[in-house]
Structures are given as C-alpha cells and as structure tokens.
Design an enzyme around this catalytic site. Structure first.
Site, PDB file in Angstrom:
ATOM      1  NE  ARG A  64      -4.199   6.142  -0.092  1.00  0.00           N
ATOM      2  CZ  ARG A  64      -3.977   6.640   1.532  1.00  0.00           C
ATOM      3  NH1 ARG A  64      -3.259   7.818   1.385  1.00  0.00           N
ATOM      4  NH2 ARG A  64      -4.421   6.008   2.349  1.00  0.00           N
ATOM      5  N   GLY A  65      -7.929   7.688  -0.215  1.00  0.00           N
ATOM      6  CA  GLY A  65      -8.522   7.750   1.295  1.00  0.00           C
ATOM      7  C   GLY A  65     -10.171   7.886   0.997  1.00  0.00           C
ATOM      8  CB  ALA A  66     -13.033   6.381   2.751  1.00  0.00           C
ATOM      9  NE  ARG A  98      -9.260   2.859  -4.997  1.00  0.00           N
ATOM     10  CZ  ARG A  98      -8.519   2.576  -4.289  1.00  0.00           C
ATOM     11  NH1 ARG A  98      -7.910   3.744  -3.496  1.00  0.00           N
ATOM     12  NH2 ARG A  98      -8.160   1.392  -3.849  1.00  0.00           N
ATOM     13  CG  ASP A 253     -11.427   2.427   1.972  1.00  0.00           C
ATOM     14  OD1 ASP A 253     -11.252   3.451   1.206  1.00  0.00           O
ATOM     15  OD2 ASP A 253     -10.714   2.008   2.620  1.00  0.00           O
ATOM     16  CG  ASN A 263      -9.383   0.148   6.374  1.00  0.00           C
ATOM     17  OD1 ASN A 263      -9.726   1.319   5.948  1.00  0.00           O
ATOM     18  ND2 ASN A 263      -8.121  -0.135   7.204  1.00  0.00           N
ATOM     19  CE  LYS A 264      -3.294  -1.652   1.007  1.00  0.00           C
ATOM     20  NZ  LYS A 264      -3.361  -1.594  -0.542  1.00  0.00           N
TER      21      LYS A 264
END
Length: 381
Positions: A64-66, A98, A253, A263-264
């Site tokens: 995960r994570g852009a 995603r 993201d 973002n989250k």
C-alpha cells in the site's frame, strides 16, 4: 496464482526488509512483498508469482501507499510479461485494483509502454519483458531518489516556518519506507528532522479503521529510534488546543490539478484543525501523485471499502492462529451498516505547502502546480 509466505526467524532476519523486491529463482521470476497486514506482530514476506496475486495483495493492503503502489504496478506488468501471461489483461487488472491512488496507474502504464515499444520495434517477447522490467526498476530507483529530495526540501521548509528546531510534528496514516522505494514522503521529512536533532516529538495518529499509524508508523518510528507518541485520531484536537503541535506532515494518494489533496480518511479534519490553530499543514508527495487530468477535488474517485473494517477490530493475520482471513472481533451489533471511505479530500486553501522532489509549492494554486509539473517534465526529457 501461487502465493507463498516466507517468515524470518530471529537467526536469519535481515536488519531491514525491503517493502518490495524482484527475484529470479530457478522456478521463475517473482515479486516479493513485505506483507504489511502482518505488521507489527511479525515480518512476513508474500511471494507473488502472477499479476492476480499482486492485485489481491494490493486490494488487501499487503502492499500500500501511493509511491509503492506505482512501483508494484510496474513490476506487476513486468511479472506478467516475464511469465508469458497476457500483459494487457494484467495491466488492466492492476490499474483498477485501487482507484484513488494515481501512482498505481502511472507505474502500470510506464511498464506497459516500455513493453509495447519493444514489441513495436520488432523485439521478441523476451526482450519486451526485459524492457518492462527495466522500466519498473528505473521507477523504483527514481522513487528512492525522489524520497531523499523530498526529505531535503521538507526539512528546509520546516526550518523556514519553524526556526530554532524542536519540531513537534503530527502525522497521519503511514508514509515511510513501507510506502516507498526510499525512506518515504512525509515520514522521510520527520526522519530527516530526527537525524539532525530538530525533531522533538512525532505525534502518530493511530489512523482508524485499519490502524496504519499504530501498526506501521509507530513500527517505523521505533526502528529509527525516534521520539514518538501514539494517539487516537479524535485526540488530535486536544493536542492542537494545548499548543503541542508545530506542524502537520501528511502524504497524498492523488493531488488534483487545482491542488486538492486526497489522502487517508481523517486527513481533512486535521487540515481544518491546523487552519484554526494557525499550524502549518504540509503535504509531501512525489510529482507523479499530481494528476493534471483530475481538475479538482470533486473529480477524485474516493474508494469505498468494506464495512467490516469499521464494525470489527482485526489483529494482524497470522497463519495457523485459527482466525479466518478477513475476520475480526465485532465491536458493533450484527448487521450494523458502516460508512468506510478510504480517503477524504482536503481543499487547496487549507494546504500550507506541497513538497515534492522538484521543490515546494506555496501557496498552493493550479498555476503553481502546473508550473512545477512542467519543470519536472523538462528535467525528465
């Protein structure tokens, strides 16, 4: 599809396990991921032998994570090509795994373009697969370099906004080496401040509902010997009110053309709090996260995730523990409906600065972002 797990015992665990790496054992190339759903309980690697396995890993947040999603997407195309699978089908599956993180599509398209270009030039499938792998490897190296430059620019900005050091920084979700080919985005800035003696305290939001802050950012902070404190997301307001936050550092993201930042989920309330309390709110992300084809925040597709992530508390999944995959301890009555967006969108007027590897944008405007992206393209060319 044939996923495998490799667990490190105390005797053979490396000092640092990379979040992603390409390997070529005798039975064929594989993509090896540090399974982030198992952290911090144990460091376990997930071995992907095809693109569908990687798609599952992306959707399940094992990776995960852009920035790292972009790298994974590129390697996924290379994996499909190297193993003789349908590259176009693999690319389509990966790109849609995603929807919010633009870097995933960027990485997939870059490796696919290299593959297509090799075929168009008359190269054989083997050479085209090698071209896709070379593109993925180059993206991986570029991200590591970008991470270092973001840390440098971000630390300089902190010193400009908060002269004298002793920074008390609040962060949300996870933005360290677990999401990057290097040391991360926002976390890399905090880490640079720590290494130079300027970080007094890293405040770590637990980041509900999947606790990426508690499980992952705290894990990285501890491994780096940083002074950090974990807090529930809804305790952030009291920290601001007490004057205990000097700056907010978050990742992204997707950044729309107007400077809106996805973002989250939970990031937008922090931006509102920061504005009210006159605290700098800083976004740190590579230029590839800026999407000129997304005009504004309203145009960003926000991923909606399963309700059980809210209605259940799930411990890191350990094989053999007798816990059904995806299961957890219920914290709400059976049948409770849950609202579970993975991201929220912060408007540009609440963002003090966007830090990239190519420099800092402040104030955040569509014109300034476009100019930054133009400079980045000229450097690439």
């Amino acid at each position: 599809m044939a996923d495998q797990y490799a667990r490190y015992g105390d005797g053979n665990r490396p000092t640092e396990i990379p979040a992603i790496r390409w390997e070529e054992p005798p039975e064929g190339p594989v993509l090896v991921l540090l399974d982030q759903t198992r952290l911090p309980a144990e460091e376990v690697e997930l071995v992907c032998t095809d693109a569908p396995a990687l798609v599952d890993a992306i959707r399940n947040l094992a990776v995960r994570g852009a920035p790292l999603l972009g790298i994974a997407g590129a390697y996924g195309v290379a994996l499909a090509a190297a193993r003789g699978f349908d590259v176009e089908e693999a690319a389509a599956g990966l790109e849609g795994a995603r929807p919010t993180a633009v870097n995933l599509a960027v990485g997939v398209r870059r490796a696919r373009a290299a593959y297509r270009a090799a075929l168009a030039a008359g190269e054989a499938e083997k050479q085209a697969a090698e071209a896709a792998l070379a593109a993925a490897g180059e993206l991986h190296r570029e991200d590591a370099e970008a991470s270092a430059r973001m840390a440098e620019h971000g630390l300089a900005l902190l010193d400009e906004l908060l002269p004298g050091g002793g920074h008390r920084v609040l962060t949300h979700c996870n933005t360290g080496s677990l999401v990057s080919g290097g040391e991360g985005t926002a976390f890399a800035v905090a880490l640079a401040a720590h290494r130079t003696g300027r970080l007094r305290r890293l405040w770590v939001d637990e980041t509900r509902p999947l606790l990426q802050g508690a499980r992952l950012t705290a894990y990285e902070a501890a491994r780096n010997g940083m002074a950090y404190t974990l807090l529930t997301d809804n305790a952030a307001g009291s920290l601001f009110a007490a004057g205990e936050v000097d700056a907010v550092l978050v990742g992204a993201d997707r950044i729309a053309a107007d400077g809106s930042v996805a973002n989250k989920v939970g990031t937008y309330p922090l931006a509102v709090l920061a504005r009210y309390h006159h605290v700098p709110f800083i976004v740190v992300a590579p230029v590839t996260t800026v999407d000129p084809d997304t005009p504004d925040g309203a145009s960003i597709e926000v991923e909606q995730r399963a309700g059980h992530e809210v209605t259940e508390i799930a411990a890191p999944q350990v094989p053999g523990a007798g816990v059904e995959a995806g299961g957890g301890v219920p914290v709400a009555p059976l049948g409770t409906q849950a609202y579970n967006p993975a991201f929220d969108v912060t408007p540009p007027e609440l963002v003090t600065a966007i830090v990239t590897e190519e420099g800092v944008v402040s104030p955040v405007t569509a014109e300034a972002l476009a100019a930054l992206c133009d400079r980045s393209r000229q450097v690439t060319i």
